[in-house]
Write an enzyme that holds these catalytic residues in place. Structure first.
Site, PDB file in Angstrom:
ATOM      1  N   ASN A  12     -22.382 -17.874  43.295  1.00 12.81           N
ATOM      2  CA  ASN A  12     -22.270 -17.711  44.745  1.00 12.81           C
ATOM      3  C   ASN A  12     -22.294 -19.110  45.353  1.00 12.81           C
ATOM      4  O   ASN A  12     -23.342 -19.735  45.430  1.00 12.81           O
ATOM      5  CB  ASN A  12     -23.449 -16.864  45.250  1.00 12.81           C
ATOM      6  N   TRP A  13     -21.111 -19.565  45.745  1.00 15.98           N
ATOM      7  CA  TRP A  13     -21.012 -20.948  46.247  1.00 15.98           C
ATOM      8  C   TRP A  13     -21.548 -21.077  47.664  1.00 15.98           C
ATOM      9  O   TRP A  13     -21.634 -22.166  48.201  1.00 15.98           O
ATOM     10  CB  TRP A  13     -19.561 -21.426  46.180  1.00 15.98           C
ATOM     11  N   LYS A  14     -21.838 -19.962  48.302  1.00 16.05           N
ATOM     12  CA  LYS A  14     -22.334 -19.957  49.688  1.00 16.05           C
ATOM     13  C   LYS A  14     -21.415 -20.806  50.574  1.00 16.05           C
ATOM     14  O   LYS A  14     -20.207 -20.788  50.361  1.00 16.05           O
ATOM     15  CB  LYS A  14     -23.797 -20.427  49.715  1.00 16.05           C
ATOM     16  N   HIS A  98     -26.368 -10.039  50.903  1.00 16.40           N
ATOM     17  CA  HIS A  98     -27.185 -11.166  50.449  1.00 16.40           C
ATOM     18  C   HIS A  98     -28.344 -11.370  51.434  1.00 16.40           C
ATOM     19  O   HIS A  98     -28.170 -11.150  52.640  1.00 16.40           O
ATOM     20  CB  HIS A  98     -26.334 -12.435  50.361  1.00 16.40           C
ATOM     21  N   GLU A 100     -29.513 -13.888  52.743  1.00 13.76           N
ATOM     22  CA  GLU A 100     -29.207 -14.806  53.848  1.00 13.76           C
ATOM     23  C   GLU A 100     -28.474 -14.072  54.970  1.00 13.76           C
ATOM     24  O   GLU A 100     -28.685 -14.347  56.148  1.00 13.76           O
ATOM     25  CB  GLU A 100     -28.396 -15.998  53.307  1.00 13.76           C
ATOM     26  N   GLU A 170     -32.536 -10.277  43.828  1.00  9.54           N
ATOM     27  CA  GLU A 170     -32.788 -11.652  44.229  1.00  9.54           C
ATOM     28  C   GLU A 170     -34.061 -11.715  45.072  1.00  9.54           C
ATOM     29  O   GLU A 170     -34.003 -11.507  46.297  1.00  9.54           O
ATOM     30  CB  GLU A 170     -31.619 -12.192  45.052  1.00  9.54           C
ATOM     31  N   GLY A 176     -33.226 -20.749  46.002  1.00  9.80           N
ATOM     32  CA  GLY A 176     -33.139 -22.143  46.444  1.00  9.80           C
ATOM     33  C   GLY A 176     -34.470 -22.868  46.477  1.00  9.80           C
ATOM     34  O   GLY A 176     -34.573 -23.955  47.048  1.00  9.80           O
ATOM     35  N   SER A 216     -32.890 -19.331  41.707  1.00  5.38           N
ATOM     36  CA  SER A 216     -33.199 -20.539  40.928  1.00  5.38           C
ATOM     37  C   SER A 216     -32.899 -20.390  39.435  1.00  5.38           C
ATOM     38  O   SER A 216     -33.649 -20.866  38.590  1.00  5.38           O
ATOM     39  CB  SER A 216     -34.662 -20.959  41.141  1.00  5.38           C
ATOM     40  N   GLY A 237     -26.799 -19.568  42.618  1.00  8.78           N
ATOM     41  CA  GLY A 237     -26.446 -20.335  43.806  1.00  8.78           C
ATOM     42  C   GLY A 237     -26.257 -21.802  43.443  1.00  8.78           C
ATOM     43  O   GLY A 237     -25.221 -22.209  42.919  1.00  8.78           O
ATOM     44  N   GLY A 238     -27.271 -22.602  43.707  1.00  3.86           N
ATOM     45  CA  GLY A 238     -27.190 -24.057  43.549  1.00  3.86           C
ATOM     46  C   GLY A 238     -26.573 -24.526  42.244  1.00  3.86           C
ATOM     47  O   GLY A 238     -25.703 -25.408  42.234  1.00  3.86           O
TER      48      GLY A 238
HETATM   49  P1  13P Z   1     -30.173 -20.323  43.994  1.00  3.55           P
HETATM   50  O1  13P Z   1     -29.626 -20.147  42.598  1.00  3.55           O
HETATM   51  O2  13P Z   1     -29.714 -21.577  44.644  1.00  3.55           O
HETATM   52  O3  13P Z   1     -31.645 -20.114  44.025  1.00  3.55           O
HETATM   53  O4  13P Z   1     -29.523 -19.152  44.885  1.00  3.55           O
HETATM   54  C1  13P Z   1     -29.565 -17.852  44.435  1.00  3.55           C
HETATM   55  C2  13P Z   1     -28.710 -17.020  45.286  1.00  3.55           C
HETATM   56  O5  13P Z   1     -29.011 -16.780  46.445  1.00  3.55           O
HETATM   57  C3  13P Z   1     -27.457 -16.487  44.707  1.00  3.55           C
HETATM   58  O6  13P Z   1     -26.876 -15.536  45.532  1.00  3.55           O
END
Ligand code: 13P
Length: 254
Positions: A12-14, A98, A100, A170, A176, A216, A237-238
């Site tokens: 997920n590149w956000k 998600h 967020e 999640e 993050g 993470s 994510g990251g």
């Molecule tokens: P991180 O891997 O950066 O913690 O993010 C997880 C995430 O929200 C994937 O959708």
């Protein structure tokens, strides 16, 4: 790794990567992952990079996902993107709900369920996200929160649609933050979610649904997480923003 269900690892590149940066990343991934067949690999760029990345992955084992979709098919919905538009770019998966978006856009379970219906209506596969906050976990409400989210976000899906859906667990406190859930915490939540699927659908459906862990995930913890019986992949994510680390997560999961 010998798993009951085929692993699915999605990046997920956000809100990261211009088109040029996205193409750079995907070129690296194609090289790193050319021989990987054991895992379903998905990348979810922002809408603006879908067309370019979609073309770039056509001749590869990487599949394309979007990060959101409208519940509507067409019309007066400023700023929204419909399923038919995603399909033009070879999108196969859509992340829904998600945390967020649940937080920033106040997306509620009922809306997520309507979006999931629209995603299935277009023969795409939703990746439906659920997860508790730290305060909810500390208050002993993890299971209650997960049950509400799972029942609400999956409401109305048929068993067949459920089998084609992916759930991403999640925990919000792990996103993050560098604070990954322990393998035991992840397994406990995943087993609880699968138990809910048994109640909502049946054993067969529950056994077929893939449940990803997100929060993470890194190359160093991927193997341990993925070795848990009910952890069927990761939503990253990251660590998905760099070819080497995303590829290493996948290679370490095999
Ligand atoms: P991180 O891997 O950066 O913690 O993010 C997880 C995430 O929200 C994937 O959708």
């Amino acid at each position: 790794m010998n798993k009951e269900r085929k692993l699915i690892v999605a990046g997920n590149w956000k809100m990261n990567k211009t088109v040029a940066e996205a193409l750079d990343l995907v070129r690296g991934l194609k090289l790193e992952l050319a021989n990987v067949k054991e895992v379903d690999v998905v990348v979810c760029p922002p809408f603006t990079a879908l067309e370019a990345v979609g073309k770039a992955v056509l001749d590869s084992n990487i599949r394309l996902g979007a990060q959101n979709m409208s519940e509507h098919n067409v019309g007066a919905h400023t700023g929204e993107i419909a399923a038919v538009m995603l399909k033009e770019f070879s999108v196969r998966y859509v992340i829904l709900g998600h945390s967020e978006r649940r937080q920033d856009q106040k997306e509620a379970d009922a809306l997520i369920a309507r979006k999931a219906a629209a995603v299935h209506g277009a023969a795409l596969k939703p990746i439906i996200c659920v997860g508790e906050t730290l305060a909810e976990r500390q208050a002993g409400e993890m299971q209650k929160v997960l049950e509400t989210q799972v029942r609400g976000s999956l409401a109305g899906l048929t068993g067949e649609q459920m089998e084609e859906s992916i759930i991403a667990y999640e925990p919000v406190w792990a996103i993050g933050t560098g604070q990954t859930a322990t393998t035991a915490q992840a397994q406990e939540a995943h087993a609880f979610i699968r138990g809910l699927l048994v109640k909502m659908f049946n054993e067969t459906v529950a056994r077929r649904v893939r449940i990803q862990y997100g929060g993470s995930v890194k190359p160093s913890n991927a193997r341990e997480l993925m070795s848990q019986p009910d952890v069927d992949g990761a939503l990253v994510g990251g660590a998905s923003l760099e070819a080497r680390s995303f590829a290493d997560i996948i290679k370490n999961s095999i």
